[in-house]
Design an enzyme around this catalytic site. Structure first.
Site, PDB file in Angstrom:
ATOM      1  N   LYS A  22       0.825  -1.207   0.000  1.00  0.00           N
ATOM      2  CA  LYS A  22       0.000   0.000   0.000  1.00  0.00           C
ATOM      3  C   LYS A  22       0.856   1.252   0.000  1.00  0.00           C
ATOM      4  CE  LYS A  22      -1.701   2.202   3.555  1.00  0.00           C
ATOM      5  NZ  LYS A  22      -2.502   2.874   4.601  1.00  0.00           N
ATOM      6  N   ASN A  23       1.898   1.269   0.825  1.00  0.00           N
ATOM      7  CA  ASN A  23       2.704   2.474   0.976  1.00  0.00           C
ATOM      8  C   ASN A  23       3.609   2.740  -0.218  1.00  0.00           C
ATOM      9  OD1 ASN A  23       1.570   3.018   3.468  1.00  0.00           O
ATOM     10  ND2 ASN A  23       3.166   1.936   4.609  1.00  0.00           N
ATOM     11  N   ARG A  95      -4.520  10.444   4.241  1.00  0.00           N
ATOM     12  CA  ARG A  95      -3.414  11.398   4.270  1.00  0.00           C
ATOM     13  C   ARG A  95      -2.541  11.324   3.017  1.00  0.00           C
ATOM     14  NH1 ARG A  95      -2.599  14.218   8.666  1.00  0.00           N
ATOM     15  NH2 ARG A  95      -0.544  14.776   7.880  1.00  0.00           N
ATOM     16  N   CYS A 119      -5.683   8.249   9.446  1.00  0.00           N
ATOM     17  CA  CYS A 119      -5.674   7.735  10.815  1.00  0.00           C
ATOM     18  C   CYS A 119      -5.356   8.835  11.817  1.00  0.00           C
ATOM     19  CB  CYS A 119      -4.637   6.615  10.955  1.00  0.00           C
ATOM     20  SG  CYS A 119      -5.134   5.055  10.221  1.00  0.00           S
ATOM     21  N   ASP A 308       4.678   1.176  11.823  1.00  0.00           N
ATOM     22  CA  ASP A 308       3.446   0.510  11.398  1.00  0.00           C
ATOM     23  C   ASP A 308       3.334  -0.923  11.906  1.00  0.00           C
ATOM     24  OD1 ASP A 308       2.457   2.703  10.108  1.00  0.00           O
ATOM     25  OD2 ASP A 308       2.936   2.030   8.083  1.00  0.00           O
ATOM     26  N   ILE A 330       8.358   7.709  16.322  1.00  0.00           N
ATOM     27  CA  ILE A 330       7.922   8.318  15.069  1.00  0.00           C
ATOM     28  C   ILE A 330       6.698   9.205  15.269  1.00  0.00           C
ATOM     29  CG2 ILE A 330       7.243   7.879  12.680  1.00  0.00           C
ATOM     30  CD1 ILE A 330      10.084   6.972  13.376  1.00  0.00           C
TER      31      ILE A 330
END
EC number: 2.5.1.7
Length: 419
Positions: A22-23, A95, A119, A308, A330
């Protein structure tokens, strides 16, 4: 509203094929704005991908969808972009929508992008995105919840040092610089594999990017980019999640379609806990051994441990032998899963950006609520470890980042129902 009913206590055994990342696919989809046509394969079936498709269509892009059983192919035609505004109603959902800012500005000299949503795990401001684009000569204001950006002529190559490592800002900077006039040098860049994948895709489109995978990226701007085809890399976050699923259920899973080197830091942390992790051809095998040791963890930019995966690792530590300290470096406010884990019997104390986890003999099923994407899957892992029923509410977060999660887990012996 849908929920998951999880009956735990069953060791997971079998094979899971890892989906596209996804990223990686989201910024690559945004990169389609920089050329007339981009063909992307190994695209996961996720709501965030659907949101990015909706956003690109709103700008005037045409999208052909070729559907396969476990993935999409996308052919994105951005030759006729006719709208340079990314509307709030779409951007608020995700985002990653902010990544159209750089390409629109670089190719068309103007962009209006709503401040993003997604999120609720911290501020994650856009200051660095704006700073690097200003360094390239953009005029930027924020009015009525929108970023208004413009440039007289082309963006200009620049030398820019990021004050802090930022995946999102690095992506926007690269997407803007590939069509800028002259050379851009970016320092203190994020080094995530998904950024490497984006840069490799852009180079296939005709960009000139070097230093890929390092903290110093050099980009020689081009007048235009060309059509290309590109296959998205596998999702290391999905792979890591299933690695933890094997461990927390005392199971034995083989994960295919993942390069071991991009999950090696995950593997090493699991090995430290006593779990057996072995590279296999085109994948990795994770097998529970005799015990699960408590170990400390700090999240850091790649090649450090991914934020994540922090929530999933915490679920694993709740039933470990001993005490562990998990430090989140983070994002602030990324311990929202802690109260829900405690409802299941976990012993966790939060102090600032640290969570002290005292391992317990076992968790108990409960009704719990997901606060964000990664928290939702951490609670599924916790539920799989129990010998009772867990009901997970607000699972719409889950579909943003995990393709066919229940099916993949159920095929390996889990008992998860969506109702």
């Amino acid at each position: 509203m849908q929920k998951l009913i999880i009956h735990g206590g069953k060791p997971l055994k079998g094979i899971i094929n890892i989906s596209g990342a996804k990223n990686a696919v989201l910024p690559i989809m945004a990169a389609s704005i920089l050329t007339d046509k981009l063909h992307i394969t190994n695209v996961p079936k996720l709501t965030d991908v659907s949101t990015m498709k909706e956003l690109l269509k709103s700008h005037g892009a045409g999208i052909e969808i070729i559907e396969h059983e476990n993935e999409f192919e996308l052919v994105i035609n951005a030759a006729n972009i006719n709208n340079l505004t990314a509307d709030y109603e779409i951007v608020r959902k995700m985002r990653a929508s902010i990544w159209v800012l750089g390409p629109l500005l670089s190719r068309y000299g103007k962009a209006k992008v709503s401040l993003p949503g997604g999120c609720a795990i911290g501020a994650r401001q856009v200051d660095l995105h704006i700073a690097v684009l200003k360094a390239m000569g953009a005029e930027i204001t924020i009015e009525d919840g929108y970023i208004n950006a413009s440039t007289a002529g082309r963006l200009k190559g620049t030398h820019f040092i990021f004050d802090k490592i930022s995946v999102g800002a690095t992506i926007n900077a690269v997407l803007a610089a590939v069509l800028a006039d002259g050379e851009t040098l970016l320092f203190n860049c994020a080094r995530e594999p998904e950024i490497v994948d984006l840069c490799n895709c852009l180079n296939k489109m005709g960009a000139d990017i070097s230093g890929i995978g390092t903290s110093e990226i050099r980009i020689n701007g081009k007048d235009s980019l060309s059509e290309a085809s590109y296959r998205v890399l596998p999702d290391r976050i999905e792979a890591g999640t299933y690695m933890f699923a094997a461990a927390i259920t005392k199971g034995d899973l083989k994960l295919y379609g993942i390069d071991y080197h991009i999950i090696e830091n995950i593997a090493l942390k699991l090995i430290e806990t006593g779990i057996k992790v072995m590279p296999i051809d085109n994948g990795v095998q994770v097998t529970y051994a005799d015990k699960l040791n408590a170990v400390n963890l700090e999240t850091n930019p790649y090649p450090g441990f991914a934020t994540d995966l922090q929530a999933q690792f915490m679920s694993l530590m709740t039933i470990s032998q001993g005490s562990s300290i998990i430090t989140e470096n983070i994002f602030e406010n990324r311990f929202m899963h802690v109260p829900e884990l405690c409802r299941m019997g976990a012993d966790i104390t939060v102090r600032g950006n640290q969570a002290i986890v005292q391992g317990v003999k076992g968790l108990k099923g409960a009704e719990v609520m997901a606060s964000d994407l990664r928290a939702s899957v951490s609670l599924i892992l916790a539920g799989l470890s129990t010998d009772s029923e867990t009901v997970l509410h607000r699972i719409y977060h889950l579909d943003r980042g995990f393709q066919n999660l229940e099916k993949k887990l159920n095929n390996c012996g889990a008992d998860i129902k969506r109702v």
